[in-house]
Design a protein around this motif. Structure first.
Motif, PDB file in Angstrom:
ATOM      1  N   VAL A  21       0.773  -1.272   0.064  1.00 10.17           N
ATOM      2  CA  VAL A  21       0.015   0.064  -0.140  1.00 10.17           C
ATOM      3  C   VAL A  21       0.974   1.095   0.079  1.00 10.17           C
ATOM      4  CG1 VAL A  21      -1.589   1.342   1.431  1.00 10.17           C
ATOM      5  CG2 VAL A  21      -1.975  -1.084   1.060  1.00 10.17           C
ATOM      6  N   ALA A  22       1.833   1.131   0.935  1.00 14.82           N
ATOM      7  CA  ALA A  22       2.755   2.505   1.025  1.00 14.82           C
ATOM      8  C   ALA A  22       3.585   2.685  -0.430  1.00 14.82           C
ATOM      9  CB  ALA A  22       3.664   2.307   2.122  1.00 14.82           C
ATOM     10  N   ALA A  23       4.016   1.562  -0.897  1.00 12.21           N
ATOM     11  CA  ALA A  23       4.837   1.884  -2.128  1.00 12.21           C
ATOM     12  C   ALA A  23       3.852   2.197  -3.470  1.00 12.21           C
ATOM     13  CB  ALA A  23       5.551   0.284  -2.483  1.00 12.21           C
ATOM     14  N   GLU A  24       2.747   1.654  -3.497  1.00 12.92           N
ATOM     15  CA  GLU A  24       1.600   2.283  -4.333  1.00 12.92           C
ATOM     16  C   GLU A  24       1.337   3.863  -4.029  1.00 12.92           C
ATOM     17  OE1 GLU A  24      -0.574  -1.878  -5.543  1.00 12.92           O
ATOM     18  OE2 GLU A  24      -1.661  -0.611  -4.070  1.00 12.92           O
ATOM     19  N   ASN A  25       1.332   4.101  -2.888  1.00 13.81           N
ATOM     20  CA  ASN A  25       1.159   5.594  -2.595  1.00 13.81           C
ATOM     21  C   ASN A  25       2.670   6.454  -2.842  1.00 13.81           C
ATOM     22  OD1 ASN A  25      -1.500   4.888  -1.852  1.00 13.81           O
ATOM     23  ND2 ASN A  25      -1.074   5.465   0.186  1.00 13.81           N
ATOM     24  N   GLY A  26       3.462   5.678  -3.330  1.00  9.26           N
ATOM     25  CA  GLY A  26       4.711   6.464  -3.802  1.00  9.26           C
ATOM     26  C   GLY A  26       5.777   6.728  -2.893  1.00  9.26           C
ATOM     27  N   HIS A  27       5.428   6.094  -1.676  1.00  5.12           N
ATOM     28  CA  HIS A  27       6.599   6.147  -0.685  1.00  5.12           C
ATOM     29  C   HIS A  27       7.888   5.214  -0.982  1.00  5.12           C
ATOM     30  CE1 HIS A  27       4.125   8.858   0.942  1.00  5.12           C
ATOM     31  NE2 HIS A  27       3.047   7.998   1.200  1.00  5.12           N
ATOM     32  N   ASP A  28       9.088   5.729  -0.239  1.00  3.90           N
ATOM     33  CA  ASP A  28      10.208   4.829  -0.237  1.00  3.90           C
ATOM     34  C   ASP A  28       9.832   3.829   0.729  1.00  3.90           C
ATOM     35  OD1 ASP A  28      12.798   3.585   0.053  1.00  3.90           O
ATOM     36  OD2 ASP A  28      13.732   5.595   0.188  1.00  3.90           O
ATOM     37  N   VAL A  29       9.936   2.415   0.387  1.00  4.40           N
ATOM     38  CA  VAL A  29       9.660   1.436   1.201  1.00  4.40           C
ATOM     39  C   VAL A  29      10.602   0.315   1.617  1.00  4.40           C
ATOM     40  CG1 VAL A  29       7.871  -0.143   2.078  1.00  4.40           C
ATOM     41  CG2 VAL A  29       7.149   1.991   0.644  1.00  4.40           C
ATOM     42  N   ARG A  30      10.984   0.171   2.747  1.00  3.16           N
ATOM     43  CA  ARG A  30      11.813  -1.052   3.010  1.00  3.16           C
ATOM     44  C   ARG A  30      11.307  -1.931   3.890  1.00  3.16           C
ATOM     45  NH1 ARG A  30      15.619   3.195   4.646  1.00  3.16           N
ATOM     46  NH2 ARG A  30      16.140   4.694   3.100  1.00  3.16           N
ATOM     47  N   LEU A  31      11.233  -3.117   3.352  1.00  4.10           N
ATOM     48  CA  LEU A  31      10.588  -4.125   4.121  1.00  4.10           C
ATOM     49  C   LEU A  31      11.405  -5.262   4.736  1.00  4.10           C
ATOM     50  CD1 LEU A  31       7.775  -6.000   4.712  1.00  4.10           C
ATOM     51  CD2 LEU A  31       7.985  -6.831   2.566  1.00  4.10           C
ATOM     52  N   TRP A  32      11.520  -5.195   6.087  1.00  5.67           N
ATOM     53  CA  TRP A  32      12.532  -5.926   6.790  1.00  5.67           C
ATOM     54  C   TRP A  32      12.209  -7.353   6.986  1.00  5.67           C
ATOM     55  CZ3 TRP A  32      12.309  -8.146  12.004  1.00  5.67           C
ATOM     56  CH2 TRP A  32      13.416  -8.794  12.330  1.00  5.67           C
ATOM     57  N   SER A  33      13.063  -8.405   6.792  1.00  8.00           N
ATOM     58  CA  SER A  33      12.623  -9.869   7.171  1.00  8.00           C
ATOM     59  C   SER A  33      14.005 -10.422   7.532  1.00  8.00           C
ATOM     60  CB  SER A  33      12.009 -10.614   6.079  1.00  8.00           C
ATOM     61  OG  SER A  33      12.212 -12.058   6.272  1.00  8.00           O
ATOM     62  N   HIS A  34      14.207 -11.396   8.692  1.00 10.49           N
ATOM     63  CA  HIS A  34      15.202 -12.075   8.950  1.00 10.49           C
ATOM     64  C   HIS A  34      15.436 -13.322   8.121  1.00 10.49           C
ATOM     65  CE1 HIS A  34      12.783 -15.415  11.037  1.00 10.49           C
ATOM     66  NE2 HIS A  34      11.989 -14.635  11.418  1.00 10.49           N
ATOM     67  N   ARG A  35      14.670 -13.381   7.165  1.00 12.35           N
ATOM     68  CA  ARG A  35      14.875 -14.562   6.544  1.00 12.35           C
ATOM     69  C   ARG A  35      15.285 -14.183   4.946  1.00 12.35           C
ATOM     70  NH1 ARG A  35       9.159 -15.867   7.987  1.00 12.35           N
ATOM     71  NH2 ARG A  35       9.128 -17.475   9.408  1.00 12.35           N
ATOM     72  N   ALA A  36      16.663 -14.572   4.662  1.00 10.47           N
ATOM     73  CA  ALA A  36      17.170 -13.983   3.446  1.00 10.47           C
ATOM     74  C   ALA A  36      16.550 -14.605   2.202  1.00 10.47           C
ATOM     75  CB  ALA A  36      18.751 -14.528   3.577  1.00 10.47           C
ATOM     76  N   GLU A  37      16.243 -15.924   2.076  1.00 11.56           N
ATOM     77  CA  GLU A  37      15.508 -16.485   0.865  1.00 11.56           C
ATOM     78  C   GLU A  37      14.273 -15.577   0.732  1.00 11.56           C
ATOM     79  OE1 GLU A  37      14.011 -18.652   4.543  1.00 11.56           O
ATOM     80  OE2 GLU A  37      15.750 -17.898   4.212  1.00 11.56           O
ATOM     81  N   GLN A  38      13.611 -15.030   2.073  1.00 14.98           N
ATOM     82  CA  GLN A  38      12.434 -14.351   1.629  1.00 14.98           C
ATOM     83  C   GLN A  38      12.744 -12.950   1.036  1.00 14.98           C
ATOM     84  OE1 GLN A  38      10.100 -13.158   5.132  1.00 14.98           O
ATOM     85  NE2 GLN A  38       7.956 -13.531   4.157  1.00 14.98           N
ATOM     86  N   VAL A  39      13.774 -12.403   1.510  1.00 14.76           N
ATOM     87  CA  VAL A  39      14.112 -11.096   0.816  1.00 14.76           C
ATOM     88  C   VAL A  39      14.504 -11.210  -0.467  1.00 14.76           C
ATOM     89  CG1 VAL A  39      16.134  -9.277   1.117  1.00 14.76           C
ATOM     90  CG2 VAL A  39      15.016 -10.494   3.021  1.00 14.76           C
ATOM     91  N   ASP A  40      15.392 -12.308  -0.819  1.00 12.95           N
ATOM     92  CA  ASP A  40      15.659 -12.567  -2.337  1.00 12.95           C
ATOM     93  C   ASP A  40      14.316 -12.620  -2.977  1.00 12.95           C
ATOM     94  OD1 ASP A  40      18.357 -12.561  -1.639  1.00 12.95           O
ATOM     95  OD2 ASP A  40      18.432 -14.647  -1.521  1.00 12.95           O
ATOM     96  N   GLU A  41      13.567 -13.471  -2.684  1.00 16.72           N
ATOM     97  CA  GLU A  41      12.225 -13.808  -3.584  1.00 16.72           C
ATOM     98  C   GLU A  41      11.560 -12.353  -3.716  1.00 16.72           C
ATOM     99  OE1 GLU A  41       8.173 -16.571  -3.480  1.00 16.72           O
ATOM    100  OE2 GLU A  41       8.919 -15.794  -1.681  1.00 16.72           O
ATOM    101  N   ILE A  42      11.257 -11.702  -2.588  1.00 20.21           N
ATOM    102  CA  ILE A  42      10.697 -10.346  -2.747  1.00 20.21           C
ATOM    103  C   ILE A  42      11.336  -9.452  -3.742  1.00 20.21           C
ATOM    104  CG2 ILE A  42       9.680  -8.417  -1.654  1.00 20.21           C
ATOM    105  CD1 ILE A  42       9.232 -10.005   0.794  1.00 20.21           C
ATOM    106  N   ASN A  43      12.397  -9.606  -3.577  1.00 22.51           N
ATOM    107  CA  ASN A  43      13.264  -8.456  -4.469  1.00 22.51           C
ATOM    108  C   ASN A  43      13.495  -9.038  -5.965  1.00 22.51           C
ATOM    109  OD1 ASN A  43      13.593  -6.573  -2.531  1.00 22.51           O
ATOM    110  ND2 ASN A  43      15.528  -7.489  -1.802  1.00 22.51           N
ATOM    111  N   GLU A  44      13.613 -10.268  -6.205  1.00 21.03           N
ATOM    112  CA  GLU A  44      13.880 -10.924  -7.517  1.00 21.03           C
ATOM    113  C   GLU A  44      12.524 -11.306  -8.308  1.00 21.03           C
ATOM    114  OE1 GLU A  44      16.199 -14.415  -6.955  1.00 21.03           O
ATOM    115  OE2 GLU A  44      17.914 -12.882  -5.853  1.00 21.03           O
ATOM    116  N   THR A  45      11.497 -11.419  -7.584  1.00 26.35           N
ATOM    117  CA  THR A  45      10.126 -12.078  -8.280  1.00 26.35           C
ATOM    118  C   THR A  45       9.014 -11.038  -8.081  1.00 26.35           C
ATOM    119  OG1 THR A  45       9.604 -13.449  -6.525  1.00 26.35           O
ATOM    120  CG2 THR A  45      11.230 -14.427  -7.915  1.00 26.35           C
ATOM    121  N   HIS A  46       9.183 -10.222  -6.856  1.00 23.30           N
ATOM    122  CA  HIS A  46       7.984  -9.382  -6.563  1.00 23.30           C
ATOM    123  C   HIS A  46       6.606 -10.197  -6.135  1.00 23.30           C
ATOM    124  CE1 HIS A  46      10.543  -6.171  -7.929  1.00 23.30           C
ATOM    125  NE2 HIS A  46      10.518  -6.815  -8.963  1.00 23.30           N
ATOM    126  N   ARG A  47       7.256 -11.127  -5.346  1.00 26.49           N
ATOM    127  CA  ARG A  47       6.207 -12.243  -4.838  1.00 26.49           C
ATOM    128  C   ARG A  47       6.831 -12.362  -3.403  1.00 26.49           C
ATOM    129  NH1 ARG A  47       4.532 -11.371  -9.218  1.00 26.49           N
ATOM    130  NH2 ARG A  47       3.417 -12.900 -10.657  1.00 26.49           N
TER     131      ARG A  47
END
Length: 339
Positions: A21-47
């Motif tokens: 929601v925040a990103a769709e509103n044009g804000h600079d959004v950083r989503l923190w997770s302690h799971r490296a594989e989850q971080v990679d999936e979000i950044n690489e596939t946007h899922r």
């Protein structure tokens, strides 16, 4: 509204949906997770397939596994981790704020109460985060399943803070054409309503598994809301709050939807499954399990009658048969409505 830097702590379904929601509103959004594989999936596939299946996440959401990278320079921090992890994550946040000498607005989007201390999530955060690092504190509540938010189902929530200026700030950051944010200053009532509706939702799921129809569900819903309101008012909440988004709205969504983990947990308990198996099968935190125990204990401490909560406590913690417990509820002495 200017472009804000927003750190979302917790990349579960709700944290991811709020980040989107925040990103769709044009804000600079950083989503923190302690799971490296989850971080990679979000950044690489946007899922975020574990929590939100194949739904796409806005490319403006940048996932990170380093909390400092998420929080550095942030204007707003959304804490969206399970209740049991709130203090640990808050302590990590404080260490970063101390290092950078930075002040942020913190909003909790977690719906629970801490076992043992009976602290609401905002109280836990206030205890852990020194006031000199807080530009404001509050919560986000209301009927908002992440699965609906991510697919742009029109959603209404409330930004709640004792400081109305803070609530209005968050309202401006998150509001858009499909995600409408109201404001409220009753933090106590909003948090109690948001947490305790999970208990009633477990009961609603149990009714579903037993084959009961709309009459029984409406009875549970209505009387459940009444006992939530009684407990809330014992802590000074505004009774009107329970007629709003954090009360009846959130209860309706959670007690009727298959997206609700608490509702689904209730279905499985009604089918006779053991609690440990229900928790293992869900694979995600079921806040209503611990909240049932907390609410049961608070009702006793405050001398508030909460028969549905007591019934769910016996099902979950005393392993009593769901159908027998429901029959005992129906056999209670009749009384005047409103009491």
């Amino acid at each position: 509204m200017s472009r804000e830097i927003i750190a979302v702590l917790g990349a579960g379904s709700w944290g991811t949906a709020l980040a989107n929601v925040a990103a769709e509103n044009g804000h600079d959004v950083r989503l923190w997770s302690h799971r490296a594989e989850q971080v990679d999936e979000i950044n690489e596939t946007h899922r975020n397939s574990r929590y939100l299946g194949e739904h796409s996440i806005n490319e403006g959401v940048v996932a990170v596994s380093d909390m400092k990278q998420a929080v550095d320079g942030a204007d707003l921090v959304l804490s969206v981790v399970p209740t049991k992890a709130t203090r640990e994550v808050a302590q990590q946040l404080v260490a970063i704020l101390e290092e950078t000498n930075h002040k942020v607005v913190v909003m909790a989007a977690t719906k629970g109460i801490e076992p043992g201390t009976y602290k609401r999530v905002s109280e836990m955060l206030a205890e852990e985060i020194p006031s000199k690092y807080l530009g404001g504190l509050g919560i986000i509540a209301g009927p908002s399943h992440a699965e609906g938010v991510i697919k742009h189902d029109p959603t209404l929530v409330t930004a709640v803070s004792a400081d109305l200026t803070v609530a209005k700030y968050v309202q401006g950051v998150l509001s858009n054409q499909v995600f409408r944010v109201y404001t409220n200053t009753d933090v106590v009532g909003s948090e109690i309503g948001a947490a305790l509706k999970n208990v009633i939702a477990i009961g609603a799921g149990a009714l579903e598994s037993l084959g009961y129809d709309v009459n029984a569900k409406a009875a549970l819903f209505t009387r459940g809301l009444a006992e939530i309101s009684r407990l809330g008012q014992a802590f000074g909440a505004n009774p009107i709050t329970f007629m709003g988004l954090a009360g009846v709205g959130d209860l309706f969504a959670t007690a009727t939807s298959v997206y609700s983990r608490n509702y689904r947990a209730g279905v499985q308990l009604g089918e006779g499954k053991h609690l440990d198996d229900v928790v293992a099968d869900m694979g995600m935190v079921i806040e209503g399990i611990s909240t049932t125990k907390v609410a049961h204990e608070l009702a006793q401490k405050k001398h508030v009658e909460m028969p549905i909560t007591s019934a769910m406590y016996r099902v979950i913690y005393d392993n009593e048969d769901v159908k027998n417990v429901m029959q005992l509820l129906m056999g209670r002495p009749v009384s005047q409505e409103g009491k």
